[in-house]
Structure formats: C-alpha cells, structure tokens
Motif scaffolding. Sequence first.
Motif, PDB file in Angstrom:
ATOM      1  N   MET A 334       0.835  -1.206   0.000  1.00  0.00           N
ATOM      2  CA  MET A 334       0.000   0.000   0.000  1.00  0.00           C
ATOM      3  C   MET A 334       0.867   1.253   0.000  1.00  0.00           C
ATOM      4  O   MET A 334       0.579   2.221  -0.712  1.00  0.00           O
ATOM      5  CB  MET A 334      -0.930   0.006   1.201  1.00  0.00           C
ATOM      6  N   VAL A 335       1.940   1.246   0.784  1.00  0.00           N
ATOM      7  CA  VAL A 335       2.843   2.403   0.812  1.00  0.00           C
ATOM      8  C   VAL A 335       3.483   2.612  -0.557  1.00  0.00           C
ATOM      9  O   VAL A 335       3.540   3.733  -1.070  1.00  0.00           O
ATOM     10  CB  VAL A 335       3.924   2.208   1.891  1.00  0.00           C
ATOM     11  N   PHE A 336       3.951   1.531  -1.182  1.00  0.00           N
ATOM     12  CA  PHE A 336       4.535   1.643  -2.515  1.00  0.00           C
ATOM     13  C   PHE A 336       3.504   2.181  -3.511  1.00  0.00           C
ATOM     14  O   PHE A 336       3.820   3.025  -4.356  1.00  0.00           O
ATOM     15  CB  PHE A 336       5.044   0.280  -2.983  1.00  0.00           C
ATOM     16  N   ALA A 337       2.267   1.683  -3.416  1.00  0.00           N
ATOM     17  CA  ALA A 337       1.221   2.128  -4.339  1.00  0.00           C
ATOM     18  C   ALA A 337       0.926   3.614  -4.162  1.00  0.00           C
ATOM     19  O   ALA A 337       0.742   4.345  -5.143  1.00  0.00           O
ATOM     20  CB  ALA A 337      -0.051   1.305  -4.122  1.00  0.00           C
ATOM     21  N   VAL A 338       0.869   4.060  -2.915  1.00  0.00           N
ATOM     22  CA  VAL A 338       0.608   5.479  -2.657  1.00  0.00           C
ATOM     23  C   VAL A 338       1.745   6.339  -3.198  1.00  0.00           C
ATOM     24  O   VAL A 338       1.502   7.385  -3.826  1.00  0.00           O
ATOM     25  CB  VAL A 338       0.412   5.721  -1.142  1.00  0.00           C
ATOM     26  N   VAL A 339       2.984   5.912  -2.981  1.00  0.00           N
ATOM     27  CA  VAL A 339       4.138   6.676  -3.480  1.00  0.00           C
ATOM     28  C   VAL A 339       4.090   6.788  -5.003  1.00  0.00           C
ATOM     29  O   VAL A 339       4.290   7.872  -5.574  1.00  0.00           O
ATOM     30  CB  VAL A 339       5.451   6.022  -3.028  1.00  0.00           C
TER      31      VAL A 339
END
Length: 360
Positions: A334-339
């Motif tokens: 999720m963090v990678f997707a948001v970035v």
Amino acid sequence: MTALVELGPEQDPAATSKTGGGGIGRYLLVRFLLIFPTVFFLVTVVFFLMRLTGDPISSALADRLTPQQLQERLHSAGYDRPLLVQYGDFLRDTATGDLGRTATDNRSITELLGTYGAATVELTVYALIVALLVGIPLGRLAARHRDRVPDALLRFGGILAYAMPVFFVGLILKLIFSVWLGWLPVAGRAGTSTQLFLQNRTSVTGIYLIDALRSGDGGAVVDVLQHAVLPSLALGLLCGGVVLRLVRTNLIGTLSAGYVDAARSRGVGESRLANRHATRPALIPIITVLGLQVAGLLGGAVLTETTFEWRGLGYQLAHYLTVRDFVAVQALVMVFAVVVAVTNFIVDVVAAFIDPRVRY
C-alpha cells in the motif's frame, strides 16, 4: 453585412478553459481522484492473493506448536474468521490509519516504515541521479551520430540495460568491483563502525549521506558513498536505458524542427544546435517518464536491496513475502502504491504547466 456576435462565457473557449470545462483545475482534480481507486484496487488484489498461500502463523510455527496452540494463535490473530470479514476489518483499519503489527515478529508497521523508509528513498534518489547522468549525455551522443556505429552501440546498450534483470546486474557488479578488483564494498549501506556512529547521533534522518555530512566526519561520508555506488548503478541503469532512448528519439525530432532548420541555415554549427536549440525541448518528456519509472525503481528496489543487503523497505518486503506475513506485505505494498500514485500525480501537475495540451 455580417453581424458581430458577442460570445458568452459558455461559448468563449478561453473562458471555458478558465472555468474548468477541460481546464487545468478539472484535469488535476480527475488525476488526484484517480489515486484512490488505484491504491484500493492494488491493495485488494494483494489481500486476496496472499491468502491463497495459507496463513503466516501455520507456515512459520506449525512445527513448533501443538494443534491446540496453533488454533489459539490463529483465533487471536483473526485468521480463522471468514475471508470477507477479514477484508472488511482490513479496510476499516486502513481507513483509520491503523496499519497494525506484523504477524510473524509483532513489529509496529508504522515503526517499520520509519526505520526502513529512508533507506529506500535514499537508494531511489541515487538511482535517479545515475539514470540522468547516464541517459542524457549518451542519448545526446546517439542522436548526434544517428544511424552510425556509435548510435547503434548505444541503442543496443540501452536495450540491454533495461532488459537485464536488476539482480543479475547487481551480482555482476559485485563480482567485478568487489570480488575481483576489491574496489568497493560487497554489501550494506555502510561499514559497521560507520553505522554505529550514525545511529548513535542525537539527530538522525535515516538517510546516511545526510547524517554523515551533518556529522562533519569525512571518513563516514566516503564510506557511505562507497557502499552506495554498486546498488545505485544496478538500479539506475534500469531507468537509464529508458532515458537514453527517449532523449535520442526526442532530440532527433527537435533537430529536424523548423526553428532548428532556420538556425542551421543562418550558419549555426551542429554542436551549438544540439546544445542550445534542441536539447531543452527534447528533455521535457523525460519529466513524465521519470515519474512513470518510479514504479519500476520501487519494484527493482526489492531485488536490489536484497542483492546488496541494503536494509530498506524492499528488503523487508522480500523477507515478509517469504514468511507470508499478510499484515506486513499489505502495508508495504500500500505504501509503494501510494508513493507511485502520488508521484504520477505530481508529474501530471508539472506536465500540465509545461505543456497545456495535456490538460484536454
């Protein structure tokens, strides 16, 4: 005699652009709202795919717990509940900002992001710098020698750099520069003494180069840079091949533009044409491409960090994938997707101000 008709705001194209009918405000709003379904879709897919392989507690502890103890652990973690119930709880917790704790080692996800996120950011910035330093000059060189031997060799090199697996490039670099030549460290973000020195300082950003520069210790700065060279090259060449080919293609196009032909007819040399008249317009599309390459760099960071034991989020993601830790994998993805989504939004903003045509 033709009558003059005054256009109202709804008929005036300029007014329409300013009031949002296809203007930049509507364009940016749509791009911003697209962040949410993108992240939601990716995280949902990861949630269900991870559960096809079984639960992390059984895979990690089944041989060390009795069946009754195993069931108790599954019940306390909630893995014995219906899948849709788990999914609903996951969405609710995520919406409230509760990323939970890892299932296998009971670590706070928020703490995990704070501890290892800076390392991944540092490596990604290094890789982007390498990509620009390699791709832009070589792309210009290929365009100036179009359809000749240097151009063919550089195009082949660009394809090779992009097509080769990043972990394989990393292993080759380690073999040559660490094992055979002994010039550079084989793994890690810094030597043991440097890491202890930087971690024991009162003000720590987590980005080793910044911390080393702030410490004023030249030896620590050199040590950090030496450890960064090989992983930055391995990951940066992945993006550098794309930049090289894009610069070449766009520079060839601008060198044949009308204003460049006019300058050429006035006796301006080819070197000056390439440096002052054609290069800047050719570099504009790179902004968009670099934003798109962030996703590739983050994906490559998983393999690069694992290859060089660069302990960032990619390294941790590979570990938690191995032990099938649902909570950790979901949070990190999720963090990678948001970035990636936010980076692409920023690129859209920059591109919209540089080139008004993308707003429509």
